[in-house]
Design an enzyme around this catalytic site. Sequence first.
Site, PDB file in Angstrom:
ATOM      1  N   LYS A   5      -4.444   1.278   4.796  1.00 33.36           N
ATOM      2  CA  LYS A   5      -3.138   0.621   4.660  1.00 33.36           C
ATOM      3  C   LYS A   5      -2.374   0.614   5.999  1.00 33.36           C
ATOM      4  CE  LYS A   5      -4.061  -0.493   0.537  1.00 33.36           C
ATOM      5  NZ  LYS A   5      -3.974   0.170  -0.740  1.00 33.36           N
TER       6      LYS A   5
HETATM    7  C1  LIG Z   1      -4.420   0.344  -2.284  1.00 33.92           C
HETATM    8  C2  LIG Z   1      -3.736  -0.256  -3.437  1.00 33.92           C
HETATM    9  C3  LIG Z   1      -3.265   0.517  -4.515  1.00 33.92           C
HETATM   10  C4  LIG Z   1      -3.619   1.952  -4.698  1.00 33.92           C
HETATM   11  O1  LIG Z   1      -3.269   2.754  -3.636  1.00 33.92           O
HETATM   12  P1  LIG Z   1      -3.806   4.266  -3.574  1.00 33.92           P
HETATM   13  O2  LIG Z   1      -2.881   4.900  -2.578  1.00 33.92           O
HETATM   14  O3  LIG Z   1      -5.221   4.196  -3.102  1.00 33.92           O
HETATM   15  O4  LIG Z   1      -3.690   4.860  -4.914  1.00 33.92           O
HETATM   16  C5  LIG Z   1      -2.521  -0.099  -5.500  1.00 33.92           C
HETATM   17  N1  LIG Z   1      -2.253  -1.420  -5.460  1.00 33.92           N
HETATM   18  C6  LIG Z   1      -2.707  -2.210  -4.453  1.00 33.92           C
HETATM   19  C7  LIG Z   1      -2.357  -3.664  -4.468  1.00 33.92           C
HETATM   20  C8  LIG Z   1      -3.481  -1.654  -3.433  1.00 33.92           C
HETATM   21  O5  LIG Z   1      -3.973  -2.431  -2.453  1.00 33.92           O
END
Ligand SMILES: *Cc1c(COP(=O)(O)O)cnc(C)c1O
Length: 375
Positions: free
Chosen positions: A181
């Site tokens: 991210k």
């Molecule tokens: C990455 C992601 C999540 C989940 O994030 P985590 O921190 O891995 O639990 C939820 N929604 C979207 C759209 C994502 O890309």
Amino acid sequence: MKVDYFRHNLGEEEIQAFLEVIKSPFLTTGPKTAEFEAAFTSYLQTRHSVAVSSCTAGLFLALKALGIGPGDEVIVPPLTFIATANVVLHCGAKVVFADVEEDTGLLSLSATRMALSPRTKAIIPVHLYGQMVDMKGFRQLADEQGLKIIEDCAHAIEARRDNVGPGQLGDLAVFSFYATKNITCGEGGAITTNSSSLYETLRLLRQHGMSKSAADRYHGKYQHWDMLELGYKFNLPDIQSCLLLSQLKKIDQRWQRRQKICQRYEEEFSRAEISFPLVVAGAKSARHLFTVWAPTGKRDLMLAGLQERGIGVAVNYRSIHLLTYFQKHFGYEPGSFPKAEAIGERTVSLPLFPDLTAAEIDYVVTQTIDVFKNL
Ligand SMILES: *Cc1c(COP(=O)(O)O)cnc(C)c1O
């Protein structure tokens, strides 16, 4: 040439921050996490933020804090990561999918309106790829219908649309610091809210419903603690949150870099008649992912072609209602959400991160166009 799909940006500053925490007596949720929460709140201009172990955990806690459970329905787009829907199931509530807009891939306001029922309690719009949904429209619908909004902001820390940022109009907004991210501590997340009562509930639910955290118990004299709610163990420790502080300082500079790369991609691909999701005029996308649309039926060939030329790719996302579990348990079939399905069958994610070199960007552009022309 080989171009990675993603490379993280952690470096000397993050190593120093990590060493500082390791050398301190306090490893779990304490002063660094509090410092990050304050900085995050100030960046987003929301009132409160609560750091948690993942965005998934945060979305789940958000639903719990709103009291959502069996008998309730929650509206979710099918073009998202499975976490957005799975948390609703974990609460015992029903996932109701509503289709997306065909040009942006974002949850459609009119499809959401059609999906409403007397049991609808909340909407989880996803700010897909970094572009926010029409939050003013969703807020108006939610107020009119007495619904709550939980924004899935996993892609969208730096976004703006109609002069609002993520978390400013939703009841709750949830962010991800997963490995790929825009800012990351490997695994992690945060929930923001402008409601003091939701904030207090989230802080309790994050740590077993305990009236005192480890930091409260560590600093000063021993005090008895109580258990006020049945909570979970979803806190983010200092040993992770320390990595986020320096990244938050660099977040806009890194966004600028991704924005330039995306603008180049958009210019080149438009000229080559390769289509990609629209960023609405005047909106600022957080530019988390850059996706292009292969001709119908040709996506997997395009993935293979790009990988043969050493370019890292991904798929974000195939429409989740067609994954085995959802088909098996809820009876969805192809055709249920045609717009999400059409994007899900055509989408290809290309490399996008601030440290892509000029040569790598050129290579991705020329090879993508060449692969596309030869499909
Ligand atoms: C990455 C992601 C999540 C989940 O994030 P985590 O921190 O891995 O639990 C939820 N929604 C979207 C759209 C994502 O890309």
